[in-house]
Design a protein around this motif. Structure first.
Motif, PDB file in Angstrom:
ATOM      1  N   UNK A   1      13.666 -28.081  12.606  1.00 25.74           N
ATOM      2  CA  UNK A   1      13.636 -27.919  14.052  1.00 25.74           C
ATOM      3  C   UNK A   1      14.451 -26.693  14.442  1.00 25.74           C
ATOM      4  N   UNK A   2      14.222 -26.232  15.652  1.00 25.32           N
ATOM      5  CA  UNK A   2      15.013 -25.157  16.245  1.00 25.32           C
ATOM      6  C   UNK A   2      14.930 -25.316  17.760  1.00 25.32           C
ATOM      7  N   UNK A   3      16.026 -25.013  18.445  1.00 24.86           N
ATOM      8  CA  UNK A   3      16.088 -25.136  19.898  1.00 24.86           C
ATOM      9  C   UNK A   3      16.122 -23.749  20.534  1.00 24.86           C
ATOM     10  N   UNK A   4      15.406 -23.583  21.629  1.00 22.67           N
ATOM     11  CA  UNK A   4      15.405 -22.361  22.429  1.00 22.67           C
ATOM     12  C   UNK A   4      15.864 -22.696  23.832  1.00 22.67           C
ATOM     13  N   UNK A   5      16.781 -21.917  24.353  1.00 28.17           N
ATOM     14  CA  UNK A   5      17.215 -22.041  25.745  1.00 28.17           C
ATOM     15  C   UNK A   5      17.037 -20.663  26.362  1.00 28.17           C
ATOM     16  N   UNK A   6      16.196 -20.554  27.360  1.00 25.21           N
ATOM     17  CA  UNK A   6      15.897 -19.270  27.979  1.00 25.21           C
ATOM     18  C   UNK A   6      16.786 -19.079  29.201  1.00 25.21           C
ATOM     19  N   UNK A   7      17.551 -17.989  29.194  1.00 24.35           N
ATOM     20  CA  UNK A   7      18.409 -17.633  30.322  1.00 24.35           C
ATOM     21  C   UNK A   7      18.075 -16.185  30.683  1.00 24.35           C
ATOM     22  N   UNK A   8      17.354 -16.036  31.779  1.00 26.39           N
ATOM     23  CA  UNK A   8      16.902 -14.696  32.160  1.00 26.39           C
ATOM     24  C   UNK A   8      15.963 -14.142  31.106  1.00 26.39           C
ATOM     25  N   UNK A   9      16.302 -12.980  30.570  1.00 24.08           N
ATOM     26  CA  UNK A   9      15.478 -12.330  29.556  1.00 24.08           C
ATOM     27  C   UNK A   9      16.013 -12.552  28.145  1.00 24.08           C
ATOM     28  N   UNK A  10      16.899 -13.541  27.995  1.00 25.43           N
ATOM     29  CA  UNK A  10      17.522 -13.816  26.699  1.00 25.43           C
ATOM     30  C   UNK A  10      17.156 -15.217  26.227  1.00 25.43           C
ATOM     31  N   UNK A  11      16.774 -15.311  24.959  1.00 23.88           N
ATOM     32  CA  UNK A  11      16.526 -16.615  24.336  1.00 23.88           C
ATOM     33  C   UNK A  11      17.731 -16.959  23.472  1.00 23.88           C
ATOM     34  N   UNK A  12      18.401 -18.041  23.818  1.00 25.65           N
ATOM     35  CA  UNK A  12      19.507 -18.531  23.004  1.00 25.65           C
ATOM     36  C   UNK A  12      18.909 -19.487  21.977  1.00 25.65           C
ATOM     37  N   UNK A  13      19.116 -19.185  20.712  1.00 22.48           N
ATOM     38  CA  UNK A  13      18.554 -19.981  19.623  1.00 22.48           C
ATOM     39  C   UNK A  13      19.665 -20.830  19.021  1.00 22.48           C
ATOM     40  N   UNK A  14      19.366 -22.094  18.799  1.00 22.18           N
ATOM     41  CA  UNK A  14      20.362 -22.980  18.210  1.00 22.18           C
ATOM     42  C   UNK A  14      19.708 -24.147  17.515  1.00 22.18           C
ATOM     43  N   UNK A  15      20.536 -24.956  16.905  1.00 24.32           N
ATOM     44  CA  UNK A  15      20.095 -26.193  16.258  1.00 24.32           C
ATOM     45  C   UNK A  15      19.009 -25.940  15.208  1.00 24.32           C
ATOM     46  N   UNK A  16      19.057 -24.771  14.547  1.00 24.11           N
ATOM     47  CA  UNK A  16      18.120 -24.486  13.463  1.00 24.11           C
ATOM     48  C   UNK A  16      18.522 -25.362  12.286  1.00 24.11           C
ATOM     49  N   UNK A  17      17.662 -26.297  11.928  1.00 18.66           N
ATOM     50  CA  UNK A  17      17.993 -27.258  10.879  1.00 18.66           C
ATOM     51  C   UNK A  17      16.771 -27.558  10.031  1.00 18.66           C
ATOM     52  N   UNK A  18      17.002 -27.667   8.734  1.00 18.83           N
ATOM     53  CA  UNK A  18      15.968 -28.024   7.770  1.00 18.83           C
ATOM     54  C   UNK A  18      16.471 -29.208   6.962  1.00 18.83           C
TER      55      UNK A  18
END
Length: 188
Positions: free
Chosen positions: A74-91
Motif C-alpha cells: 500500500x501507499x498513501x497520497x495526501x494532496x496539498x495544493x500542487x504537492x503530493x505527500x507520499x507516506x505509508x509505503x509498505x510491502x
C-alpha cells in the motif's frame, strides 16, 4: 514478481487489513524483519485501524497492490495544493525485495500526477534509516535538509532513541515521465 491484479484504490472496508500490513512491514516480529523495518528505532504500532479510516477523504488516497483478495502493498497520497505527500509505503515482509515497493512508489507518483496534476512529491523519512534515504534518492528524490521532530504524540509509536527525527525529501513531477504505463510497469 509474479502476476498480480492491478493496483486499486482502497476503501474504508480495507482499513483493518491496511493497518495490519503497515504494522507488519514497519514493526514486524523479529523473525520477519527485513531491511525496511524500524522496530529497532520505534516501539509500538505504526498505525491504528481508526487512523487508517481517517485517510478516506477528499484529496487523500490509499493505493493497494493485491494478489487475489490479499493486500500485498500500500501507499498513501495526501494532496496539498500542487504537492503530493507520499507516506505509508509498505510491502508485506514475505514479498519484499521483489520490486513491489518501487512499483507502488511509481504508481503513487503517476496517480498523483494524472488525477491531481501535482508539480512535486514529498516524503518524510527517519534520518536514522540511511538505507531508506538512499532508496528514495535512487528514485529521484532529493534530501532537502529540512528536519522535523518525530511526531511521538500522533499515535505512530514511541522512539527508542532521543535522536529520532524525520527528513523531508522532494522530487519534481516531470510530465513525460508519468504520461504512460506500459504492460503494467512504470517506464522509469
Amino acid at each position: 514478481m509474479e502476476q498480480m491484479t492491478p493496483s486499486r484504490l482502497a476503501t474504508p472496508a480495507d482499513a483493518e487489513e491496511i493497518a495490519a500490513l503497515v504494522n507488519r512491514a514497519y514493526r514486524p516480529a523479529a523473525c520477519e524483519r527485513t531491511w525496511t523495518h524500524e522496530a529497532d528505532l520505534i516501539a509500538g504500532e505504526r498505525i491504528a485501524v481508526e487512523q487508517v479510516r481517517t485517510l478516506f477523504r477528499p484529496q487523500s488516497r490509499v493505493l493497494l497492490q493485491c494478489r487475489a483478495s490479499a493486500i500485498l502493498a500500500c501507499v498513501h497520497l495526501e494532496i496539498v495544493g500542487a504537492v503530493a505527500h507520499i507516506g505509508m509505503l509498505a510491502t508485506r515482509p514475505d514479498v519484499q525485495a521483489q520490486g513491489l515497493g518501487k512499483h507502488m512508489l511509481a504508481q503513487a507518483e503517476r496517480h498523483a500526477h494524472q488525477y491531481f496534476r501535482v508539480e512535486s512529491f514529498e516524503i518524510s523519512v527517519l534520518t536514522a534509516r540511511t538505507e531508506l534515504l538512499s532508496f528514495y534518492e535512487r528514485r529521484g528524490y532529493v534530501r532537502t535538509g529540512r528536519r522535523l521532530p518525530y511526531p511521538a504524540d500522533s499515535g505512530t509509536g514511541q522512539p527508542l532513541r532521543e535522536d529520532i527525527e524525520l527528513e523531508l525529501l522532494s522530487k519534481t513531477a516531470h510530465r513525460n515521465l508519468y504520461a504512460k504505463v506500459v504492460d503494467g510497469r512504470h517506464p522509469a
